[in-house]
Design a protein around this motif. Structure first.
Motif, short mmCIF file in Angstrom:
data_model
loop_
_atom_site.label_atom_id
_atom_site.label_comp_id
_atom_site.label_asym_id
_atom_site.label_seq_id
_atom_site.Cartn_x
_atom_site.Cartn_y
_atom_site.Cartn_z
N CYS A 80 0.84 -1.20 0.00
CA CYS A 80 0.00 0.00 0.00
C CYS A 80 0.87 1.24 0.00
O CYS A 80 0.49 2.28 -0.51
CB CYS A 80 -0.98 0.00 1.17
N CYS A 84 3.31 3.10 4.93
CA CYS A 84 4.34 3.12 5.98
C CYS A 84 5.72 3.45 5.42
O CYS A 84 6.66 3.64 6.18
CB CYS A 84 4.43 1.77 6.67
N CYS A 105 4.75 -2.20 9.47
CA CYS A 105 4.18 -2.28 8.13
C CYS A 105 3.02 -3.25 8.19
O CYS A 105 3.21 -4.45 8.35
CB CYS A 105 5.20 -2.77 7.10
N CYS A 157 1.12 -4.12 5.87
CA CYS A 157 1.11 -4.99 4.69
C CYS A 157 2.18 -6.07 4.78
O CYS A 157 2.24 -6.94 3.91
CB CYS A 157 1.32 -4.18 3.41
S1 FES Z 1 3.27 -1.03 2.68
FE1 FES Z 1 1.28 -0.92 3.55
S2 FES Z 1 1.74 -0.53 5.62
FE2 FES Z 1 3.67 -0.87 4.78
#
Ligand code: FES
Ligand code: FES
Lengths: 154, 721
Positions: A94, A97, A129, A131
């Motif tokens: 995404c 972060c 992170c 993700c």
């Molecule tokens: S890339 Fe999505 S929170 Fe780290």
């Protein structure tokens, strides 16, 4: 009025001195690369460099940043080994972060150009992170460290 | 350099920002054929709602799926590019506006992203869109050269006539192609001819996300915008009794304090004064009927319910009869808590509401539903509401809310202040804001024969329906069974002749929602832990035991086999280490994982390594599949080890990452991912990596300690060996 030097540029802002640097950077200066994730030094999304050290801008009252050199993600050159490594290792998902992860890494490699796996785990554990890109972050840090060790910034 | 274009209102005001030399009109799409060209001299060719080719050769792909990290802004353009034969470096991506052309091909009249369905549902649609555009460009070129279309081909952004050596770029053909009719039929490439699909392709959104320029909803701005935070009731379903805005109004920067249906909004010049204003606010709440809610009481209520038969979700043979007659009976109760999505980017929504129109900037997975809900809240027609989908700082289902909570609330705030306003949630608001993965309680029993093999399986599931009361009821609830509650359990793959699965869906006042992998997030834990229990009861190897019960499921077996092989299943490990295995099918894909875990004398669990094998059918962008598997493992591991939302006196006890922790770098295992090559239709990858990790880890904990984890989370150092 508070005077700030951000990415080499001076800004005068009219805010109460206890305003966290994060919100001054985002809402007053208009640099939105620095992110809000928790507001309590838990996630690292808001990490910036203050005099070269990684700091959580959500916990830094703007008065403490006066007269110091502040660097945000926008102030890191696109050819910096860390940014280049982030691109070559395809780190972001995404991406939310990643400004914080990159700023933390820039500071880490500055103080410790050849970090061990243990150093990386220790120093990067302040940056969440959601993700789960940690494995690629590890890889990118090693790549950036290799580049930095070989030729420094290009 | 490819880049993502987040069209902002400022771009719109400039009536088309000049980007890369071509005039790109923000949200002018879908473009009817008569309005193909933008104003002025620049011409563009928009053969369908997904493609626009400028006379500057820029190919803009309009993506109707939300980019939340899963890579759709790259994988979906790959589908088009495969057939279009364009120059990949000339591709730009734009997020689609709300329009019927962009509806989900499997969901009926709604546009949205979820259920790991983006690739599967656009697989034909996007390739056909690309092929149609290519044929039109070829037709335009053939006509200019007065040659047969069949003698022309397209390659890397050019139409080429090999015999004469003539070539024209797509941009040069754009104007001419734009007056042609789209072909009625297209023939798609044979997979053997794929040049892009299946090849690791760099994500188009990476540079923006690394530079800090990427625009998420929280970064969106319009002129004169204010920022609001909302004080919401401490108990779900609570209401404002009285409030005193006096102290709040005195705070510098606070502009307004307004009541909205969801609480009290403090509207200010920026986030910080708004937050300070909220802290100073005095509100007295009517707590309502959930004031007594407690996790402990819920647990005992669920446990009692699980002892009574629920609505039948699956019945084959006579499970209870066969259990009674079996040589040996085994039963267990499993439970998992409520979970928050905790997207890295806290929820937010920017609304610019005028007399006759409303523009919304937000990271949403549910454009049509949010648009319609916003229109209703604003008192406007649906066509008067525009949604600009920004990048999403994580979604995981939270930004796909059939009740549109964060959008509707922001519209109400904008309505009250009559100025553009962005509502921003704090992390505490997010963790306490509900729409959780439901808490589940499962009671499961099996009867074994004299060889230790299961002859009967009886599974009762207790937990809230996430679908009840939403527009999805018709599609998902059949004969009183919410399919999302039992998925992964009612179709568990093991060969057991007598099986019964039943469901209780109690009404509880906690808002619940899909959470990455939905029902599978709990059913995989239960089924894959319990099958492990049965293997140990039969004194069989858990891998061999599974393989012997999967005769009808070759794809399950294939992923299991490769995972076991790659993980060195059965090979010696250091002292205090153990392996656990699990396999689960979800969203059309099959995933097996082997976790290597150690448990210290103090009971601290450490996951060292995870081997993950996926069969997701044909792979579009392998790098995305690897990334999504790594991501799913971490997401599931955070939940398995630490995740729990609990209640006392109606209040959520957690609030931020200190008490709702995530896996951090220190806890990150090495993750090895393998993809099974396949010719099958592409299936999901965003979610299927999540379900197997909890059981794989808990089965490994059992292998090390002999302690069976039947309640999640495992806990931080909470395991006494
Ligand atoms: S890339 Fe999505 S929170 Fe780290
Ligand atoms: S926002 Fe500063 S550490 Fe999370």
């Amino acid at each position: 009025m508070i005077s700030l030097v951000i990415n080499g540029k001076r800004h005068m802002v009219d805010v109460s001195p206890d305003t966290p640097l994060l919100w001054v950077i985002r809402d007053h200066i208009g640099l939105t690369g620095t992110k809000f994730g928790c507001g309590m030094a838990q996630c690292g999304a808001c990490t910036v460099l203050i005099n070269g050290k990684a700091e959580r801008s959500c916990q830094t009252p703007v008065r403490d940043a006066q007269g110091k050199k502040i660097t945000t993600i926008e102030g890191v050159s696109e050819t910096h080994p860390v940014k280049k490594a982030w691109i070559s290792e395809e780190v972001p998902q995404c991406g939310y972060c990643q400004s914080g992860q990159i700023m933390q890494t820039v500071a880490l490699l500055k103080s410790n150009p050849r970090p061990t796996e243990g150093d990386i785990d220790e120093l990067m554990s302040g940056c969440i992170c959601r993700c789960g890109t940690y494995q690629r972050i590890r890889r990118a840090i090693r790549t950036a460290a290799g580049v930095a060790a070989k030729g420094g910034k290009k | 350099m490819s880049r993502i274009i987040n069209i902002s209102r400022r771009d719109l005001l400039k009536t088309g920002a000049v980007l890369g030399g071509g005039l790109i009109l923000g949200f002018s799409l879908p473009v009817p054929k008569s309005a193909l060209a933008g104003p002025g001299k620049a011409k563009s060719f928009a053969p369908n709602a997904f493609i626009r080719i400028g006379d500057d050769d820029i190919v803009t792909i309009i993506v109707n799926k939300s980019e939340m990290g899963q890579g759709v802004y790259t994988s979906l353009p790959m589908l088009i590019a495969e057939e279009l034969e364009c120059d990949w470096t000339k591709i730009r991506v734009e997020s689609a506006p709300v329009a019927p052309e962009y509806n989900h091909t499997e969901w009926g009249p709604v546009q949205g992203t979820g259920g790991s369905s983006s690739i599967r549902s656009t697989w034909n649609q996007f390739r056909k869109a690309g092929a149609a555009a290519r044929l039109m460009l070829i037709e335009a070129a053939a006509d200019s050269w007065k040659v047969d279309e069949g003698s022309c081909r397209a390659d890397k952004g050019y139409v080429i006539h090999d015999r004469s050596g003539k070539r024209l770029s797509f941009g040069a053909l754009a104007e001419k192609a734009s007056i042609l009719d789209p072909p009625k039929e297209v023939v798609l490439k044979k997979p053997a001819d794929f040049k892009i699909i299946g090849k690791a392709t760099k994500r188009l959104d990476t540079p923006e996300k690394v530079s800090g320029r990427a625009v998420f909803g929280i970064d969106a701005k319009v002129k004169g915008m204010l920022t609001a935070v909302v004080a919401r009731p401490p108990v779900f379903g609570g209401k404002v009794k009285t409030f005193d805005p006096e102290k709040t109004r005195k705070i510098a920067g606070v502009k307004e304090v307004v009541q909205v249906p969801s609480g009290i909004a403090v509207v200010a010049t920026g986030f910080w004064p708004a937050l300070n204003g909220r802290e100073a606010l005095e509100v007295e709440w009517e707590e309502g009927e959930n004031a007594g809610l407690s996790t402990e009481r819920l647990r005992s209520r669920y446990a009692n319910l699980s002892m009574t038969p629920g609505v039948v979700a699956k019945k084959e043979g006579d499970a209870s009869g066969a259990i009674a007659k079996s040589v040996r009976q085994i039963s267990a109760e499993y439970e998992v808590p409520y979970l928050a999505h905790a997207t890295m980017e806290p929820l937010n929504c920017l609304v610019d509401l005028r007399e006759d129109r409303c523009e919304i900037w937000t990271g949403t997975q549910f454009q049509t539903i949010d648009r319609n809900a916003a229109a209703a809240a604003a008192g406007l027609k649906q066509e008067q509401v525009k949604i600009h989908t920004t990048l999403l700082g994580g979604g995981f289902g939270r930004r796909a809310n059939p009740r549109s909570d964060f959008v509707v609330e922001a519209v109400h705030v904008a309505k009250a202040v009559k100025q553009p306003v962005k509502v921003v949630w704090t992390r505490e608001d997010d963790i306490r804001g509900g729409y959780y993965r439901p808490m589940w309680y499962d009671r499961i029993s099996a009867g074994l024969d004299s060889h230790g093999m299961p002859v009967a399986w009886q599974h009762t599931i207790v937990g809230q329906s996430i679908i009840k009361g939403t527009i999805f009821e018709k599609g998902f609830i059949k004969n009183g069974v919410d399919g999302t509650s039992v998925e992964g359990a009612s179709n568990m793959p093991y060969d057991v002749p007598n099986i019964s699965v039943d469901l209780h869906s109690p009404d509880i006042g906690v808002p619940v929602l899909w959470w990455r992998s939905v029902g599978h997030s709990h059913t995989a834990f239960v089924v894959e832990s319990f099958i492990d229990e049965l293997a140990h009861a039969a004194a069989k190897d858990p891998y061999e035991f599974r393989m012997s019960l999967l005769h009808k499921h070759p794809r399950h077996k294939a992923v299991l086999e490769l995972a076991a092989q790659k993980a060195g299943w059965g090979s010696p490990l250091p002292n205090g280490h153990g392996r656990g295995i699990a396999v689960h099918e979800s969203f059309g894909s099959f995933v097996a994982q082997v976790a290597e875990v150690s448990v210290s004398n103090k009971g601290e669990v450490r996951v060292h390594k995870v081997v993950c094998v996926i069969d997701c059918g044909r792979t579009v962008n392998p790098d995305t599949v690897y990334a999504q598997m790594e991501s799913g493992v971490v997401f599931g591991l955070s939940a398995a080890l630490f995740g729990a939302i609990t209640f006392k006196d109606g209040r959520v006890l957690q609030s931020n990452f200190h008490d709702y922790p995530m896996v951090r770098m220190k806890q990150m295992p090495k993750v090895e991912v393998y993809i099974i090559p396949s010719e099958e239709t592409p299936q999901g990858v965003g979610e299927p990596g999540v379900p197997p990790i909890a059981p794989a880890v808990c089965n490994a904990i059992f292998a090390v300690t002999g302690k069976r984890i039947r309640s999640l989370p495992v806990g931080v150092g909470g395991l006494q060996a």
